[in-house]
Write a protein that holds these residues in place. Structure first.
Motif, PDB file in Angstrom:
ATOM      1  N   GLY A  18      97.725 -34.994 -12.187  1.00 17.57           N
ATOM      2  CA  GLY A  18      98.373 -34.761 -11.059  1.00 17.57           C
ATOM      3  C   GLY A  18      98.820 -33.143 -10.767  1.00 17.57           C
ATOM      4  O   GLY A  18      99.249 -33.148  -9.001  1.00 17.57           O
ATOM      5  N   HIS A  21      95.511 -31.974  -9.179  1.00 18.12           N
ATOM      6  CA  HIS A  21      96.232 -31.671  -7.736  1.00 18.12           C
ATOM      7  C   HIS A  21      96.837 -30.779  -6.761  1.00 18.12           C
ATOM      8  O   HIS A  21      96.625 -30.629  -5.837  1.00 18.12           O
ATOM      9  CB  HIS A  21      96.366 -33.372  -7.070  1.00 18.12           C
ATOM     10  CG  HIS A  21      96.441 -33.518  -5.552  1.00 18.12           C
ATOM     11  ND1 HIS A  21      95.285 -34.057  -4.666  1.00 18.12           N
ATOM     12  CD2 HIS A  21      98.065 -34.014  -5.437  1.00 18.12           C
ATOM     13  CE1 HIS A  21      96.012 -34.009  -4.221  1.00 18.12           C
ATOM     14  NE2 HIS A  21      96.996 -34.201  -3.677  1.00 18.12           N
ATOM     15  N   TYR A  22      97.504 -30.799  -7.659  1.00 16.95           N
ATOM     16  CA  TYR A  22      99.466 -29.589  -6.946  1.00 16.95           C
ATOM     17  C   TYR A  22      98.687 -28.072  -7.192  1.00 16.95           C
ATOM     18  O   TYR A  22      98.488 -27.642  -6.132  1.00 16.95           O
ATOM     19  CB  TYR A  22      99.977 -30.258  -7.793  1.00 16.95           C
ATOM     20  CG  TYR A  22     101.399 -29.401  -6.854  1.00 16.95           C
ATOM     21  CD1 TYR A  22     102.052 -30.273  -5.334  1.00 16.95           C
ATOM     22  CD2 TYR A  22     101.612 -28.094  -6.883  1.00 16.95           C
ATOM     23  CE1 TYR A  22     103.097 -28.976  -4.611  1.00 16.95           C
ATOM     24  CE2 TYR A  22     103.074 -27.612  -6.269  1.00 16.95           C
ATOM     25  CZ  TYR A  22     103.279 -28.452  -5.212  1.00 16.95           C
ATOM     26  OH  TYR A  22     104.132 -26.902  -4.983  1.00 16.95           O
ATOM     27  N   ALA A 126     106.596 -40.641 -11.008  1.00 14.90           N
ATOM     28  CA  ALA A 126     106.864 -39.776  -9.545  1.00 14.90           C
ATOM     29  C   ALA A 126     107.778 -38.812  -9.934  1.00 14.90           C
ATOM     30  O   ALA A 126     107.264 -37.398  -9.312  1.00 14.90           O
ATOM     31  CB  ALA A 126     106.454 -40.538  -8.735  1.00 14.90           C
ATOM     32  N   LEU A 129     107.331 -36.297 -12.772  1.00 12.14           N
ATOM     33  CA  LEU A 129     106.065 -35.328 -12.842  1.00 12.14           C
ATOM     34  C   LEU A 129     106.344 -34.326 -11.343  1.00 12.14           C
ATOM     35  O   LEU A 129     106.143 -33.142 -11.711  1.00 12.14           O
ATOM     36  CB  LEU A 129     105.296 -36.278 -11.746  1.00 12.14           C
ATOM     37  CG  LEU A 129     104.021 -35.420 -11.960  1.00 12.14           C
ATOM     38  CD1 LEU A 129     103.251 -34.588 -13.235  1.00 12.14           C
ATOM     39  CD2 LEU A 129     102.525 -36.263 -11.300  1.00 12.14           C
ATOM     40  N   ASP A 130     107.624 -34.562 -10.764  1.00  9.83           N
ATOM     41  CA  ASP A 130     107.716 -34.023 -10.133  1.00  9.83           C
ATOM     42  C   ASP A 130     108.635 -32.666  -9.996  1.00  9.83           C
ATOM     43  O   ASP A 130     108.897 -31.313  -9.359  1.00  9.83           O
ATOM     44  CB  ASP A 130     108.411 -34.478  -8.177  1.00  9.83           C
ATOM     45  CG  ASP A 130     108.318 -33.826  -6.718  1.00  9.83           C
ATOM     46  OD1 ASP A 130     107.252 -33.363  -6.083  1.00  9.83           O
ATOM     47  OD2 ASP A 130     109.909 -33.186  -7.156  1.00  9.83           O
ATOM     48  N   THR A 325     100.468 -29.322  -1.348  1.00 10.69           N
ATOM     49  CA  THR A 325     100.297 -29.224  -2.821  1.00 10.69           C
ATOM     50  C   THR A 325     100.543 -27.222  -2.701  1.00 10.69           C
ATOM     51  O   THR A 325     100.251 -27.283  -1.141  1.00 10.69           O
ATOM     52  CB  THR A 325      98.817 -29.637  -3.657  1.00 10.69           C
ATOM     53  OG1 THR A 325      97.645 -28.749  -3.516  1.00 10.69           O
ATOM     54  CG2 THR A 325      98.326 -31.148  -3.419  1.00 10.69           C
ATOM     55  N   ARG A 454     105.343 -37.691  -2.857  1.00  9.08           N
ATOM     56  CA  ARG A 454     104.025 -37.995  -3.684  1.00  9.08           C
ATOM     57  C   ARG A 454     103.886 -38.932  -3.797  1.00  9.08           C
ATOM     58  O   ARG A 454     103.798 -39.886  -4.133  1.00  9.08           O
ATOM     59  CB  ARG A 454     103.989 -37.101  -5.024  1.00  9.08           C
ATOM     60  CG  ARG A 454     104.934 -35.281  -4.321  1.00  9.08           C
ATOM     61  CD  ARG A 454     105.198 -34.698  -5.770  1.00  9.08           C
ATOM     62  NE  ARG A 454     105.804 -33.295  -5.237  1.00  9.08           N
ATOM     63  CZ  ARG A 454     105.292 -32.860  -4.411  1.00  9.08           C
ATOM     64  NH1 ARG A 454     103.708 -32.599  -4.070  1.00  9.08           N
ATOM     65  NH2 ARG A 454     105.442 -31.715  -4.039  1.00  9.08           N
ATOM     66  N   HIS A 456     101.707 -39.919  -6.739  1.00 11.29           N
ATOM     67  CA  HIS A 456     101.827 -39.770  -8.034  1.00 11.29           C
ATOM     68  C   HIS A 456     101.988 -41.157  -8.611  1.00 11.29           C
ATOM     69  O   HIS A 456     102.627 -41.555  -8.296  1.00 11.29           O
ATOM     70  CB  HIS A 456     102.131 -38.720  -9.402  1.00 11.29           C
ATOM     71  CG  HIS A 456     101.744 -37.253  -8.552  1.00 11.29           C
ATOM     72  ND1 HIS A 456     100.888 -36.906  -8.423  1.00 11.29           N
ATOM     73  CD2 HIS A 456     102.461 -36.395  -7.727  1.00 11.29           C
ATOM     74  CE1 HIS A 456     100.760 -35.941  -7.564  1.00 11.29           C
ATOM     75  NE2 HIS A 456     102.001 -35.600  -7.033  1.00 11.29           N
TER      76      HIS A 456
END
Length: 457
Positions: A18, A21-22, A126, A129-130, A325, A454, A456
């Motif tokens: 994750g 990816h961002y 999610a 993680l954000d 991202t 997102r 994720h």
């Protein structure tokens, strides 16, 4: 990413994926990314010394692992080094793990207990993680993506002129020699070359202005669809040009009924070089179309292609609701920055004096005319040098050279002036087009920090 290998490795891998990816894969390091055969202690030390943030992944029972006997405890070493160096350290308890207390940690890393944690729980993966990503944005600044410079390569201009002039000087007497004295070997080709310069510059300049609408249409099509697709669509045009050139060359070689080996060799060498240069240009343009982020230069096909590709990506991401991202923002901002640099360069071109414009080497036609004129001057100077020794009278040689050079000067100056006017007009038009692209693309880019959905999990 500092972690123990344990049953929670899948969660660590998901978090790493994750973050990569961002922020981009190059911005997030985990030890399983070390290439095979490399010495991992050196790789770990190098990454540890260069990092901005250390994420300490804490699973259940993580604090108890420090009592186990190891040759070297890399997790302990990583956390201690980061704390000692003042690197930003974020403890990341995963799953049901809790942050260990000070007394539960080795004395060397006891300070870790005072750091604010960033929990990553399965039920709220999610959102957690954000939240971690938003915290990392304050510390991680990916390097700007490389963008091809919009400024011309001025350092190579004089080299291009020199090579072109010498090549034409050597080739012209071979192509247009028809016997006679040593003076005629250089004087006649100079006169013929001047006549061709006058004819070609007049016809070419007229065609450039007459075919401007068609040229603009092709450039816009290439910008929107790409050079390769345009060549596949209109392959018949370059094929006919090559075919007509070949027939013209064959006629020129055989018109006097004498097939001289040096003339055949000269034509073959010339066309081989021309095809090679065109092929290199095609490969370079094809490579540009595959690159991401795309390069941005002052060439209309190049900057239009970059703008179109960014627009297409933004539209596609919006339709698929793909998260925008930090790596995407970096790429978009690098393209916008490249467009801004190209617009500034075009504005400078439009306002530059003729000497400055010529030094910039902005138009290949101008370089070609200057090289052509330089070869005529070199041929006439050589002819005058020969006439000094009495072949023919110096007065005749000077009169012939004066007439030839006068014609060459007039038509070269006229061609350069026409090209300068055309380039100034085009530069202003392209600058306005880039400004419109910048405004349009800026509005399409999601606002920085705006919440996004997102995927994720």
């Amino acid at each position: 990413m500092s972690y123990r290998k344990n049953p929670h490795g899948t969660t660590v891998a998901a978090i790493t994926d994750g973050l990569q990816h961002y922020f981009g894969a190059d911005e997030v390091f985990i030890d399983n990314g070390i290439p095979s055969g490399d010495q991992y202690p050196n790789a770990l030390e190098s990454q540890l010394q260069a990092c901005s943030v250390l994420l300490v992944m804490i699973h259940e029972g993580w604090e108890d692992t420090f009592t186990e006997s190891r040759h070297k405890d890399w997790v302990l070493h990583e956390v201690k080094t980061a704390l000692d160096r003042g690197i930003h350290v974020i403890p990341v308890p995963i799953g049901n793990a809790a942050m260990p207390a000070w007394e539960e940690l080795p004395a060397e890393i006891g300070e870790l207990a005072n750091r604010q944690v960033a929990h990553i729980r399965s039920a709220t993966y999610a959102a957690d993680l954000d939240r971690l990503i938003r915290q990392l944005e304050n510390h991680v600044a990916p390097a700007a993506a490389p963008v091809e410079s919009s400024a011309p390569r001025r350092k190579r201009l004089w080299l291009r002129l020199l090579v072109s002039t010498i090549s034409l000087f050597a080739l012209t007497p071979v192509l247009f020699h028809s016997g006679g004295t040593a003076w005629e070997f250089f004087a006649r080709p100079a006169a013929i070359s001047t006549a061709l310069l006058a004819l070609v510059s007049t016809v070419a300049t007229t065609l450039v202005f007459a075919l401007q609408p068609l040229t603009n249409r092709w450039e816009k099509g290439a910008g929107a669809n790409g050079i390769q697709r345009m060549f596949r669509r209109y392959w018949i045009v370059p094929f006919l040009i090559i075919l007509s050139s070949v027939f013209t060359s064959i006629h020129a070689i055989t018109e006097d009924q004498h097939l001289r080996l040096e003339k055949i060799f000269s034509y073959v060498a010339f066309f081989s070089l021309a095809i090679w240069v065109l092929w290199l240009w095609y490969l370079r343009m094809a490579e540009r179309e595959e690159a991401w982020p795309p390069p941005v230069t002052t060439e209309p096909v190049v900057f239009r292609r970059a703008a179109h590709r960014l627009e297409q990506r933004l539209i596609a991401d919006g339709k698929s609701r793909k998260p925008f991202t930090k790596a995407d923002r970096r790429d978009a901002e690098s393209i916008l920055s490249g467009l801004d640099g190209a617009r500034e360069e075009l504005d400078r071109r439009a306002g530059a004096s003729i000497p400055v414009w010529l030094k910039g080497g902005h138009r290949s036609e101008a370089v070609a005319y200057l090289s052509w004129f330089g070869s005529v001057v070199a041929l006439e100077l050589t002819a005058i040098g020969i006439s000094v020794f009495g072949e023919p009278a110096l007065g005749r040689s000077l009169r012939a050279a004066g007439l030839t050079l006068a014609i060459a000067i007039v038509f070269t100056a006229a061609a350069l002036y026409a090209n300068r006017r055309l380039d100034r007009r085009d530069s202003r038009r392209w600058s306005s087009e880039i400004a419109a692209w910048q405004q349009k693309l800026t509005l399409m880019i999601p606002a920085h920090g705006a919440p996004a959905e997102r995927g994720h999990g």
